[in-house]
Design an enzyme around this catalytic site. Structure first.
Site, PDB file in Angstrom:
ATOM      1  N   HIS A 111       0.847  -1.180   0.239  1.00 58.36           N
ATOM      2  CA  HIS A 111       0.005   0.138   0.026  1.00 58.36           C
ATOM      3  C   HIS A 111       0.720   1.302  -0.055  1.00 58.36           C
ATOM      4  CE1 HIS A 111      -3.570  -2.341   0.490  1.00 58.36           C
ATOM      5  NE2 HIS A 111      -3.310  -2.652   1.738  1.00 58.36           N
ATOM      6  N   ASP A 148      -2.233 -10.869  -2.379  1.00 59.69           N
ATOM      7  CA  ASP A 148      -2.908 -10.210  -1.311  1.00 59.69           C
ATOM      8  C   ASP A 148      -4.576  -9.915  -1.407  1.00 59.69           C
ATOM      9  OD1 ASP A 148      -1.974  -8.917   1.641  1.00 59.69           O
ATOM     10  OD2 ASP A 148      -3.814  -7.841   0.893  1.00 59.69           O
ATOM     11  N   HIS A 152      -6.184  -7.447  -0.634  1.00 59.33           N
ATOM     12  CA  HIS A 152      -6.374  -5.894  -0.766  1.00 59.33           C
ATOM     13  C   HIS A 152      -5.700  -5.664  -2.091  1.00 59.33           C
ATOM     14  CE1 HIS A 152      -6.689  -6.660   3.825  1.00 59.33           C
ATOM     15  NE2 HIS A 152      -7.595  -5.758   3.382  1.00 59.33           N
ATOM     16  N   ASP A 174      -4.152 -12.841   3.264  1.00 57.81           N
ATOM     17  CA  ASP A 174      -5.470 -12.522   3.805  1.00 57.81           C
ATOM     18  C   ASP A 174      -6.788 -12.747   3.132  1.00 57.81           C
ATOM     19  OD1 ASP A 174      -4.408 -10.877   2.119  1.00 57.81           O
ATOM     20  OD2 ASP A 174      -4.472  -9.129   3.933  1.00 57.81           O
TER      21      ASP A 174
HETATM   22 ZN   LIG Z   1      -4.000  -7.385   2.670  1.00 54.74          ZN
END
Ligand SMILES: [Zn+2]
Length: 311
Positions: free
Chosen positions: A130, A167, A169, A248
């Protein structure tokens, strides 16, 4: 040929407080499980070095590297905490941890390119995907995978590298850094909608963004990977592959609503490894991103490492 396993005790020193999911226990869970099942002995354990400011500036603006490094060093010296966003806090141990996390990724890249090991996994934290060119956010400070991928291009002279991000996200920071750099191809899957909300509209032609609806399970995700990633990766012919390895999307993880299980991480790693074997002499550097259910994280990392190490 072996798989290197990079980590460092400093990566446990970054502690954002009781109840924060991105916690030091994540690394203990991984290493305990790898020892318990005998996999740790099959890997070449290596200590993560500190990244240089010059390496960080391969993926971030020099101004941002200077400012964030100064903030983290001041926090370390003063022994206080400082929130950078709602869920990303600089703590006294953060500076050493981020330097080791990025340093591991760079050292792993060198070890793989030099042929010392076939591939490498960095069991480090904080994660990085991120972190944009100019901003720390979402548990991330510097973008470890982008630093390493740019090191492969700029310092080691490779021409084409791929970044694979599974991931749950969206890797908005990686996209921010990579979009428009035609030496790089980024392929990803991510739950959408979900934090950070980006990804549905790719920012460049070198982005293969695959949003996945909540409650999707393994078979649906595998079909999307097969349809969207594989032909693009094959046509790109990467000389090396970097993995943003977040776990995740596991069905036991409470930060999202996807339903992957260990066998899906095995399958995904096999598909990535097939591309690396065909085009990149097997070169893979994989860096830990998310994964917050400790048991699921440890078992999924083991599944990933069994494929990388061929054991
Ligand atoms: Zn994540």
């Amino acid at each position: 040929m072996t798989t290197a396993f990079y980590s460092h005790p400093d990566c446990r020193g970054h502690d954002m407080g009781r109840g924060h999911p991105e916690c030091p226990d994540r690394l203990d869970a991984i290493e305990d499980h790898l020892r318990a099942i005998g996999l740790a002995d099959m890997l070449e354990q290596r200590e993560a070095p500190l990244a240089t400011a010059g390496a960080l500036a391969l993926a971030h603006s020099e101004g941002h590297v200077g400012e964030l490094s100064a903030v983290l060093q001041r926090v370390a010296a003063e022994g206080r905490h400082r929130a950078l966003d709602a869920d990303t806090t600089a703590t006294p141990g953060t500076w050493a941890a981020v330097a080791r996390a990025a340093g591991a990724a760079v050292a792993a890249t060198d070890a793989v390119i030099d042929g010392e090991v076939e591939n490498a996994f960095c069991a480090t934290r904080p994660p990085g995907h991120h972190a944009t060119r100019d901003q720390a956010m979402g548990f991330c400070f510097f973008n470890n995978v982008c630093v390493a991928a740019r090191h492969a291009l700029e310092v080691r002279g490779l021409s084409r590298v791929a970044i694979v991000d599974f991931d749950v996200h969206h890797g908005n920071g990686t996209e921010d850094i990579v979009a428009g750099d035609e030496r790089m191809l980024m392929v990803s899957i991510f739950q959408h909608p979900l934090y950070p909300g980006t990804g549905a509209a790719p920012l460049g032609d070198n982005m293969v963004n695959v949003p996945v609806p909540p409650y999707s399970r393994g078979p649906a995700v595998r079909a999307l990977v097969e349809q969207n990633w594989m032909a693009r990766l094959d046509a790109f012919r990467p000389e090396m592959i970097f993995i943003s390895a977040g776990f995740d999307a596991h069905r036991d993880d409470e930060l999202a609503q996807l339903g992957l299980v260990e066998a899906d991480y095995t399958w995904m790693t096999e598909r990535i490894k097939a591309v690396a074997d065909k085009h990149a002499s097997g070169r893979i550097v994989s860096c830990l991103e998310g994964g917050y259910n400790l048991g699921a994280l440890a078992r999924s990392v083991a599944a990933h490492l069994r494929v990388l190490s061929g054991t």
